[in-house]
Every structure is written in structure tokens, then in C-alpha cells.
Write a protein that holds these residues in place. Structure first.
Motif, mmCIF file in Angstrom:
data_model
loop_
_atom_site.group_PDB
_atom_site.id
_atom_site.type_symbol
_atom_site.label_atom_id
_atom_site.label_comp_id
_atom_site.label_asym_id
_atom_site.label_seq_id
_atom_site.Cartn_x
_atom_site.Cartn_y
_atom_site.Cartn_z
ATOM 1 N N SER A 38 4.284 3.218 -1.867
ATOM 2 C CA SER A 38 4.070 2.295 -2.981
ATOM 3 C C SER A 38 4.554 0.902 -2.596
ATOM 4 C CB SER A 38 4.808 2.781 -4.224
ATOM 5 O OG SER A 38 6.208 2.682 -4.029
ATOM 6 N N GLY A 39 4.099 -0.088 -3.334
ATOM 7 C CA GLY A 39 4.502 -1.470 -3.066
ATOM 8 C C GLY A 39 6.003 -1.667 -3.184
ATOM 9 N N SER A 40 6.626 -1.013 -4.160
ATOM 10 C CA SER A 40 8.077 -1.166 -4.329
ATOM 11 C C SER A 40 8.845 -0.530 -3.168
ATOM 12 C CB SER A 40 8.535 -0.577 -5.664
ATOM 13 O OG SER A 40 8.294 0.817 -5.692
ATOM 14 N N GLU A 43 8.662 -2.933 -0.260
ATOM 15 C CA GLU A 43 9.607 -4.036 -0.472
ATOM 16 C C GLU A 43 11.043 -3.588 -0.220
ATOM 17 O OE1 GLU A 43 9.108 -7.317 -0.903
ATOM 18 O OE2 GLU A 43 7.036 -6.760 -0.509
#
Length: 99
Positions: A38-40, A43
Motif C-alpha cells: 500500500s502507499g502508506s 512511505e
């Protein structure tokens, strides 16, 4: 450098390598494919790598070591080795070595 700092540097190095391998293994072959993370999570991995790099710099500063930076193998070096024979004025053109 103390034994504790050396152990911490080894831990940070292994953590950085593990995170890099996770990135390599999960990165899709083509940009059109959806990333499995996922994007999180991506990050969070970036933040972890940033914290690891910052701590490695702090430990290097404590130990008094110079900053090592990555470089490309085809990158031109700052210093260039010049053979002595190519330096002007040492050997006159047309003169022989039999004098």
C-alpha cells in the motif's frame, strides 16, 4: 569506536539491506502493474530508510569517519592521474636518450 556503536552499525546495515531486498522483491516488473504494497507502507519504508541513514551518519560523525557517498562507476573522478612522461618540459622533442 565502542563495541556498542559497532553493533548498532551492524544492525542498521542489516536492516537497510533487508528493506532494500523487500523493495526489490515487491517492485512490479512493469510500471503499469499495481504495486503489492500500500502507499502508506511504501512511505513508512522510506521513513525507515531515512532514519537508518541519519543514524548511520551520526555514528560516523561520533567515530570521526569521513562521509562515504555512493558514486557511479563511469563517473569522472575529481583527481586525474597524469603520467610523468606526459608532463611538458621534461623531455624535449627530437632529443635522444643516448646523450
Amino acid at each position: 569506536m565502542s563495541d556498542g556503536n559497532q553493533k548498532e552499525r551492524e544492525i542498521l546495515m542489516v536492516m537497510r539491506k533487508v528493506l532494500a531486498n523487500i523493495i526489490k522483491d515487491t517492485t512490479p516488473e512493469f510500471k503499469t502493474m499495481k504495486h503489492p504494497l500500500s502507499g502508506s507502507t511504501i512511505e513508512d519504508i522510506k521513513l525507515c530508510l531515512g532514519l537508518i541513514a541519519a543514524r548511520e551518519r551520526e555514528l560516523a560523525d561520533i567515530a570521526g569517519e569521513a562521509q562515504s557517498r555512493p558514486y557511479y562507476s563511469d563517473e569522472k573522478t575529481k583527481a586525474e592521474v597524469v603520467p610523468i612522461s606526459s608532463i611538458g618540459g621534461l623531455k624535449k622533442k627530437g632529443s635522444s636518450d643516448k646523450e
